[in-house]
Design a protein around this motif. Structure first.
Motif, PDB file in Angstrom:
ATOM      1  N   GLY A  34      52.352  31.250  43.069  1.00 30.07           N
ATOM      2  CA  GLY A  34      50.910  31.458  43.120  1.00 30.07           C
ATOM      3  C   GLY A  34      50.463  32.578  42.217  1.00 30.07           C
ATOM      4  O   GLY A  34      51.220  33.050  41.372  1.00 30.07           O
ATOM      5  N   ALA A  35      49.217  32.984  42.401  1.00 28.52           N
ATOM      6  CA  ALA A  35      48.688  34.122  41.642  1.00 28.52           C
ATOM      7  C   ALA A  35      49.029  35.405  42.390  1.00 28.52           C
ATOM      8  O   ALA A  35      49.338  35.385  43.577  1.00 28.52           O
ATOM      9  CB  ALA A  35      47.188  33.979  41.476  1.00 28.52           C
ATOM     10  N   ASP A  36      48.975  36.516  41.692  1.00 33.89           N
ATOM     11  CA  ASP A  36      49.266  37.816  42.292  1.00 33.89           C
ATOM     12  C   ASP A  36      48.000  38.322  42.975  1.00 33.89           C
ATOM     13  O   ASP A  36      47.119  38.906  42.343  1.00 33.89           O
ATOM     14  CB  ASP A  36      49.736  38.791  41.199  1.00 33.89           C
ATOM     15  N   ILE A  37      47.905  38.072  44.294  1.00 35.10           N
ATOM     16  CA  ILE A  37      46.669  38.317  45.047  1.00 35.10           C
ATOM     17  C   ILE A  37      46.259  39.788  45.021  1.00 35.10           C
ATOM     18  O   ILE A  37      45.069  40.120  45.030  1.00 35.10           O
ATOM     19  CB  ILE A  37      46.829  37.818  46.497  1.00 35.10           C
ATOM     20  N   SER A  38      47.237  40.682  44.949  1.00 33.48           N
ATOM     21  CA  SER A  38      46.928  42.120  44.970  1.00 33.48           C
ATOM     22  C   SER A  38      46.047  42.536  43.795  1.00 33.48           C
ATOM     23  O   SER A  38      45.346  43.542  43.861  1.00 33.48           O
ATOM     24  CB  SER A  38      48.220  42.937  44.946  1.00 33.48           C
ATOM     25  N   GLU A  39      46.062  41.746  42.739  1.00 33.01           N
ATOM     26  CA  GLU A  39      45.272  42.096  41.539  1.00 33.01           C
ATOM     27  C   GLU A  39      43.774  41.845  41.704  1.00 33.01           C
ATOM     28  O   GLU A  39      42.961  42.442  41.012  1.00 33.01           O
ATOM     29  CB  GLU A  39      45.766  41.288  40.327  1.00 33.01           C
ATOM     30  N   PHE A  40      43.416  40.895  42.586  1.00 31.29           N
ATOM     31  CA  PHE A  40      41.991  40.528  42.649  1.00 31.29           C
ATOM     32  C   PHE A  40      41.395  40.579  44.061  1.00 31.29           C
ATOM     33  O   PHE A  40      40.278  40.112  44.286  1.00 31.29           O
ATOM     34  CB  PHE A  40      41.762  39.138  42.023  1.00 31.29           C
ATOM     35  N   ALA A  41      42.099  41.165  44.996  1.00 33.48           N
ATOM     36  CA  ALA A  41      41.629  41.179  46.387  1.00 33.48           C
ATOM     37  C   ALA A  41      40.285  41.892  46.560  1.00 33.48           C
ATOM     38  O   ALA A  41      39.521  41.581  47.476  1.00 33.48           O
ATOM     39  CB  ALA A  41      42.690  41.817  47.286  1.00 33.48           C
ATOM     40  N   ASP A  42      39.974  42.840  45.678  1.00 33.78           N
ATOM     41  CA  ASP A  42      38.714  43.596  45.813  1.00 33.78           C
ATOM     42  C   ASP A  42      37.696  43.257  44.728  1.00 33.78           C
ATOM     43  O   ASP A  42      36.765  44.022  44.463  1.00 33.78           O
ATOM     44  CB  ASP A  42      39.009  45.100  45.799  1.00 33.78           C
ATOM     45  N   PHE A  43      37.842  42.083  44.093  1.00 36.66           N
ATOM     46  CA  PHE A  43      36.936  41.697  43.001  1.00 36.66           C
ATOM     47  C   PHE A  43      35.537  41.346  43.511  1.00 36.66           C
ATOM     48  O   PHE A  43      35.363  40.856  44.633  1.00 36.66           O
ATOM     49  CB  PHE A  43      37.505  40.479  42.252  1.00 36.66           C
TER      50      PHE A  43
END
Length: 259
Positions: free
Chosen positions: A64-73
């Motif tokens: 999957g995608a690296d969720i930690s990178e966009f969790a607060d977008f």
């Protein structure tokens, strides 16, 4: 040269491997950028006739995608993430003139399945599991998943897979038409390389034209039949056409120059 992937070329086949085993090969922004560069380099390399994309290890193609990178977008940042990713990698791969085969080893989830679907076709290992779990995180597939999955498996199956956030195993994926072949994990790369060898016997120029024509069928802004006619006509001006037809008439195997 790369931090998250490897790329090697042998006998006309460039194998690009996502190499983040501790993260189950998840896609972060740096990996997407590196994959773009590796695909671009392979496509421009005259020695590369086919590209295979796979993941390191036995567990995952891409989990999957690296969720930690966009969790607060924010809304704007989320939209930009999808737009940039599609442009840099997913649409880029789908429209590449060099054939791309995904060798799916293990989990292909979210962005991983979207990357596999962007390839021109897919081979899976028996332990492969595929799905788009994004709605379980409160988001939807953003790298082309809502568009490519229905094209491959039909609207009803795609809706079910997306809404349930569930996974299908390799056998189901084969039945759905999501993958073309299922083989053992040990055989995966060898089998995919054999398919690549069959492709390489043919005209690379004609194959590039065929990719354009087939992709046009899924672009509502163009007339796919007109694209096919134009690409068919273009073939007549190539050295490959001259060699292919001459070889046929002379009853010998063709030796395509790729021009």
């Amino acid at each position: 040269m790369y931090n998250n992937i490897t790329s090697s070329t042998k006998e006309g086949i460039t194998t690009i491997t996502i190499n983040r085993p501790s993260k189950l090969n998840a896609l972060n922004r740096e990996t997407i950028q590196e994959l773009h560069q590796a695909f671009k380099s392979a496509d421009e390399d005259k020695n590369t006739k086919v590209i295979i994309i796979t993941g390191t290890g036995e567990k995952a193609f891409v989990a999957g995608a690296d969720i930690s990178e966009f969790a607060d977008f924010s809304v704007e940042e989320g939209g930009s993430l999808a737009a940039k990713g599609q442009e840099l990698l997913f649409d880029f791969v789908a429209n590449l003139s060099t054939p791309v085969i995904a060798a799916v080893n293990g989990f292909a989830l979210g962005g991983g399945l979207e990357l596999a679907m962007a390839a021109h076709f897919r081979v899976a290992s028996e332990n492969a599991k595929m799905g788009l779990p994004e709605v379980s995180l409160g988001v939807i597939p953003g790298y082309g998943g809502t568009q490519r999955l229905p094209q491959l498996v039909g609207k009803g199956r795609a809706m079910e897979m997306i809404m349930t956030a569930g996974m299908v195993d390799a056998k189901q994926a084969l039945q759905y038409g999501l993958v073309n072949h299922v083989v053992s994990l040990e055989e995966l790369i060898v089998f995919t390389e054999k398919l690549a060898s069959k492709i390489m016997r043919n005209s690379s120029v004609a194959i590039a034209g065929a990719i354009k024509a087939v992709n046009a069928a899924y672009d509502e802004s163009v007339d796919g039949f007109k694209v096919e006619i134009a690409q068919f006509g273009n073939c007549f001006g190539t050295e490959d056409f001259k060699e292919g037809t001459t070889a046929f008439l002379e009853k010998r195997p063709p030796n395509f120059p790729g021009k």
